[in-house]
Design an enzyme around this catalytic site. Structure first.
Site, mmCIF file in Angstrom:
data_model
loop_
_atom_site.group_PDB
_atom_site.id
_atom_site.type_symbol
_atom_site.label_atom_id
_atom_site.label_comp_id
_atom_site.label_asym_id
_atom_site.label_seq_id
_atom_site.Cartn_x
_atom_site.Cartn_y
_atom_site.Cartn_z
ATOM 1 N N TRP A 156 0.787 -1.114 0.065
ATOM 2 C CA TRP A 156 0.095 0.054 0.074
ATOM 3 C C TRP A 156 0.982 1.200 -0.079
ATOM 4 O O TRP A 156 1.741 1.621 0.951
ATOM 5 C CB TRP A 156 -0.846 0.108 1.437
ATOM 6 C CG TRP A 156 -1.868 -1.133 1.193
ATOM 7 C CD1 TRP A 156 -3.308 -1.009 0.499
ATOM 8 C CD2 TRP A 156 -1.526 -2.358 1.707
ATOM 9 N NE1 TRP A 156 -3.567 -2.291 0.856
ATOM 10 C CE2 TRP A 156 -2.860 -2.986 1.416
ATOM 11 C CE3 TRP A 156 -0.785 -3.247 2.335
ATOM 12 C CZ2 TRP A 156 -3.207 -4.494 1.729
ATOM 13 C CZ3 TRP A 156 -0.947 -4.504 2.883
ATOM 14 C CH2 TRP A 156 -2.156 -4.852 2.548
ATOM 15 N N HIS A 176 -7.326 1.450 2.716
ATOM 16 C CA HIS A 176 -8.263 0.411 2.379
ATOM 17 C C HIS A 176 -9.403 0.405 3.427
ATOM 18 O O HIS A 176 -9.308 0.948 4.532
ATOM 19 C CB HIS A 176 -7.745 -1.034 2.192
ATOM 20 C CG HIS A 176 -7.131 -1.381 3.496
ATOM 21 N ND1 HIS A 176 -6.258 -2.587 3.275
ATOM 22 C CD2 HIS A 176 -6.649 -0.818 4.600
ATOM 23 C CE1 HIS A 176 -5.605 -2.794 4.472
ATOM 24 N NE2 HIS A 176 -6.011 -1.708 5.210
ATOM 25 N N ARG A 202 -4.711 6.578 -1.915
ATOM 26 C CA ARG A 202 -3.178 5.926 -1.982
ATOM 27 C C ARG A 202 -2.468 6.885 -2.931
ATOM 28 O O ARG A 202 -2.729 7.716 -3.594
ATOM 29 C CB ARG A 202 -3.202 4.673 -2.634
ATOM 30 C CG ARG A 202 -4.045 3.726 -1.708
ATOM 31 C CD ARG A 202 -3.840 2.304 -2.457
ATOM 32 N NE ARG A 202 -4.845 1.328 -1.796
ATOM 33 C CZ ARG A 202 -5.107 0.169 -2.177
ATOM 34 N NH1 ARG A 202 -4.359 -0.238 -3.427
ATOM 35 N NH2 ARG A 202 -5.909 -0.370 -1.520
ATOM 36 N N GLN A 216 -14.191 1.303 -2.419
ATOM 37 C CA GLN A 216 -13.943 -0.255 -2.106
ATOM 38 C C GLN A 216 -15.226 -0.304 -1.463
ATOM 39 O O GLN A 216 -15.857 0.336 -0.827
ATOM 40 C CB GLN A 216 -12.506 -0.476 -0.943
ATOM 41 C CG GLN A 216 -11.273 -0.236 -1.739
ATOM 42 C CD GLN A 216 -10.286 -0.975 -1.081
ATOM 43 O OE1 GLN A 216 -10.554 -1.148 0.348
ATOM 44 N NE2 GLN A 216 -9.206 -1.428 -1.733
ATOM 45 N N ALA A 313 -13.752 -12.017 4.533
ATOM 46 C CA ALA A 313 -13.745 -10.778 4.171
ATOM 47 C C ALA A 313 -13.596 -10.568 2.824
ATOM 48 O O ALA A 313 -12.504 -11.285 2.283
ATOM 49 C CB ALA A 313 -12.768 -9.808 5.145
HETATM 50 N N1 DAH Z 1 -7.561 -4.203 1.746
HETATM 51 C C1 DAH Z 1 -7.158 -5.039 0.625
HETATM 52 C C2 DAH Z 1 -6.713 -3.816 -0.292
HETATM 53 O O1 DAH Z 1 -6.808 -2.885 -0.238
HETATM 54 C C3 DAH Z 1 -8.188 -5.797 -0.208
HETATM 55 C C4 DAH Z 1 -8.749 -7.239 0.778
HETATM 56 C C5 DAH Z 1 -8.024 -8.157 0.402
HETATM 57 C C6 DAH Z 1 -9.657 -6.815 1.571
HETATM 58 C C7 DAH Z 1 -8.204 -9.368 1.365
HETATM 59 C C8 DAH Z 1 -10.075 -7.641 2.326
HETATM 60 C C9 DAH Z 1 -9.208 -9.033 2.108
HETATM 61 O O2 DAH Z 1 -11.136 -7.824 3.170
HETATM 62 O O3 DAH Z 1 -9.958 -10.260 3.132
HETATM 63 O O4 DAH Z 1 -5.612 -4.108 -1.083
#
Ligand code: DAH
Length: 365
Positions: A156, A176, A202, A216, A313
């Site tokens: 990130w 995120h 980001r 998101q 998730a």
């Molecule tokens: N937060 C991650 C991103 O922004 C995406 C993500 C991956 C969310 C796995 C989730 C997960 O809830 O289980 O790249």
């Protein structure tokens, strides 16, 4: 000199008090304090004042100057307040302009997709949840198994914020919506069905697929016996509803520190129907989400016993989905404020046929 000062004081107090509006008041201010104003002119005369009078005239001059400044400021406030009062009581008659009568607004295509998403998941008992856009690195990283110095932080590109009371690197713009995971667990406990649809930020190198400000769609689903099968089912439910019932969905193993196992959720490319094209990088699939089984440590951080409960998730990218749905090749169009392009997208009720997509329409794509 003393007499002159008193006269100016008297005259201008009267003028200020009777000023009918801000314009006149500004003129009086300039007359007094402007470059060639009375006050400056007067101070030029100072050297001519006899020495013995100066200790008296100096302070008097300053007192009158301050007094006049203060009275002007008070009068300005009074005129403004009077104006506001008038506005409150005045009645406006609105007449439709010709252009306005014809123009009709509509929701932004991404907002529309997000609202459809909310409806789809409400039906399954998911509740909306929100978390701060400006958050601590604890919720954004540490509680998600990404301690300081962990190489996964490089996934990130983070915008950190300097703010009094916070050590450098502590406060950030969330990268995120996963920053909502532990918060929602702590706030609501089990069983948990949460959805978070919101913005993240980001430090990105911008291109056709990457924006610095992005949407998101996260879900956090915790209960007894939740498994990867639920993840596959929900992914299909979601993608088929949004992109059409023939949409194919697949999961690939993928690493995220806060899930185990972790997965990437791909939708079959609508542009080439899986045959491979430049949009999907000739793979026939487009990555739409990161997902997985919530890591036992993350459940513990949220106050949930991983021996009793399990959870899934995911984080989808609504803009990526909208690109697919509406046949858009460049993500930047969505936040460009380009009404002409957004109107065109709005008019595309369903995904356009692959044949059409092969011929991008000039200014929209
Ligand atoms: N937060 C991650 C991103 O922004 C995406 C993500 C991956 C969310 C796995 C989730 C997960 O809830 O289980 O790249």
């Amino acid at each position: 000199m003393e007499q002159k000062l008193s006269q100016i004081q008297k005259d201008y107090l009267k003028k200020i008090q009777s000023a009918p509006n801000l314009k006149v008041l500004d003129e009086i201010f300039l007359e007094l304090f402007g470059k060639n104003g009375v006050v400056n002119k007067l101070s030029e005369e100072f050297p001519k004042v006899p020495k013995e009078e100066r200790p008296k005239v100096g302070p008097l001059f300053n007192r009158i100057k301050k007094e006049l400044e203060a009275v002007i400021a008070d009068k300005r406030t009074a005129i403004r307040e009077e104006g506001y009062k008038k506005l409150e009581t005045e009645k406006f008659v609105l007449q439709p302009g010709r252009l306005q009568a014809k123009r009709q607004g509509h929701l932004h295509p991404v907002t529309k997709l997000e609202q459809e998403t909310i409806e789809l998941f409400k039906r399954l008992g998911f509740q909306q949840f929100s978390a701060p856009h400006i958050d601590t690195d604890e919720y954004n990283f540490e509680l998600l198994n990404i301690p300081k110095g962990h190489p996964a932080r490089d996934l990130w590109d983070t915008l950190y914020i300097d703010y009094p009371g916070y050590a450098p690197g502590k406060l950030l713009l969330r990268t995120h919506t996963s920053n909502a995971q532990v918060r929602s667990m702590r706030e609501f406990g089990t069983p948990l069905r949460m959805m978070i649809i919101d913005r993240c930020f980001r430090y990105e190198n911008l291109d056709a697929r990457h924006e610095h400000t992005l949407e998101q769609f996260e879900i956090v689903y915790v209960d007894k016996g939740v498994s990867m099968a639920n993840l596959q089912y929900l992914s299909e439910y979601f993608l088929k509803a949004v992109l059409g019932k023939n949409t194919k969905v697949r999961m690939r193993p993928k690493y995220y520190p806060f899930v185990e196992p972790g997965a990437g959720v791909d939708g079959q490319c609508l542009f080439c129907e899986g045959k491979g094209c430049k949009v999907c990088g000739w793979t026939g699939w487009l990555e739409l989400a990161g997902a997985g089984m919530i890591h036992p440590q993350v459940l513990k951080n949220g106050g949930i016993d991983p021996n009793e409960y399990s959870g899934i998730a995911w984080g989808f990218g609504p803009e990526r989905m909208a690109m697919l749905k509406y046949g858009i090749e460049d993500i930047r169009i969505f936040k460009s404020g380009n009404l002409k392009a957004l109107n065109k997208i709005h008019e595309r009720k369903k995904p356009i046929s692959p044949a059409k997509i092969a011929e991008p329409e000039g200014d929209v794509l």
